[in-house]
Enzyme design. Sequence first.
Site, short mmCIF file in Angstrom:
data_model
loop_
_atom_site.label_atom_id
_atom_site.label_comp_id
_atom_site.label_asym_id
_atom_site.label_seq_id
_atom_site.Cartn_x
_atom_site.Cartn_y
_atom_site.Cartn_z
N VAL A 28 0.86 -1.18 0.00
CA VAL A 28 0.00 0.00 0.00
C VAL A 28 0.90 1.24 0.00
CG1 VAL A 28 -1.53 1.35 1.51
CG2 VAL A 28 -2.04 -1.04 1.05
N GLN A 80 -3.68 -6.30 -7.12
CA GLN A 80 -4.21 -6.97 -5.94
C GLN A 80 -5.46 -6.26 -5.44
OE1 GLN A 80 -2.78 -6.75 -1.80
NE2 GLN A 80 -2.31 -8.92 -2.02
N CYS A 109 -4.21 -9.39 4.75
CA CYS A 109 -4.12 -8.12 5.48
C CYS A 109 -4.63 -8.31 6.91
CB CYS A 109 -4.93 -7.04 4.77
SG CYS A 109 -4.82 -5.45 5.63
N ASP A 220 10.90 -11.89 4.93
CA ASP A 220 12.31 -11.78 5.30
C ASP A 220 13.30 -11.99 4.15
OD1 ASP A 220 11.44 -11.27 7.84
OD2 ASP A 220 12.03 -13.22 8.68
#
Length: 322
Positions: A28, A80, A109, A220
């Site tokens: 976002v 998305q 989310c 990561d």
Amino acid sequence: MFEELGQKVSPLTLFESKRCVNVCAPMVRYSKLPFRELVRGYDVDLCYTPMILSADFAASKYARDSELTTNIKDTPLVIQFAAKNSKELSDAAELVAKYVSGIDINCGCPQKWAINEGIGARLMEKPEFVRDMVRAVKSRVGTEVTCSVKIRVHADLRQVTKNKSLLETVSFVQQVESTGLDFIAVHGRTRRQRSSEPVNLDAIKLVKETVSIPVIANGDVFSVEDAQRIQSYTGVDGVMSARGILENPALFSGHKRTPWACVEKFVRLSLDYGNNFFIFHHHLIYMLEKVMSNAESKAFNTLTNTPAVLDYLEEHYGLKLY
Ligand SMILES: Cc1cc2nc3c(=O)[nH]c(=O)nc-3n(C[C@H](O)[C@H](O)[C@H](O)COP(=O)(O)O)c2cc1C
């Protein structure tokens, strides 16, 4: 909203032709056109847009114009959507289908507002909703455009024998795969885990072993070595980076920290395409975090407009715009 149409590349072609597809995550505010063009120049194969609410996108031309800018070079691109309803999602998908290579449903989310709205990670509790959405998208956009989901996992693998949580993840992906899903991205954390906690690679590996469609591992990836290690441990078909690529957009090219040429290119792209100041500044704050001293960061972070940022970069780093 859009520029002219070019030849679109399918993510499925990438999965067939590359052992491991490098992916820039949906973010976002951040994974917008200037940033996508930047990272594509540093070995990113596939980009996602930020999460967009499908209901707004389907209902409003204003939302479409402000939420999505793309062009002929911006491919393959996955848009998305956050959705809770197959009608709104498939309407949005149909409107955008000729400009993108794929439609992705956000099932990860974790924010409270999203959970309360019944979107994002809440969908992990509702595989039947996700199945309906995938079916609806596939029937509206045909085979030219892929349909994927980005998920989190349910709980820690260590609990798998006592707690059915990870089995829920397995059951979820099996159910959704059977509706014709094309690929899946797995953020290996539960909805309650913070990004400071290590990503659960065993959970991602389990998803990869469960399904026969391509799987992208997420979590990561801060260097090309992380990407290689995660790919070989989990056997996935692609790796996706979010925070790592914000800090260092050149990471998939093997750069240890953001090269200056990358910063300069980002500034030029942002000025050419137009980027709002907050986003432009924050991108640079991320990219320069490991390059600047604490004192420099302090001064740079308090700048309040584009000319001030350009002056600072010219004075301290010799920024050349053209
Ligand atoms: C600034 C920011 C914005 C994000 N926005 C989205 C989003 O729009 N959609 C989504 O699925 N995930 C979003 N995420 C989550 C990332 O895509 C990713 O799943 C998560 O950060 C773990 O990857 P990482 O360890 O590489 O950061 C966002 C993450 C960050 C840091």
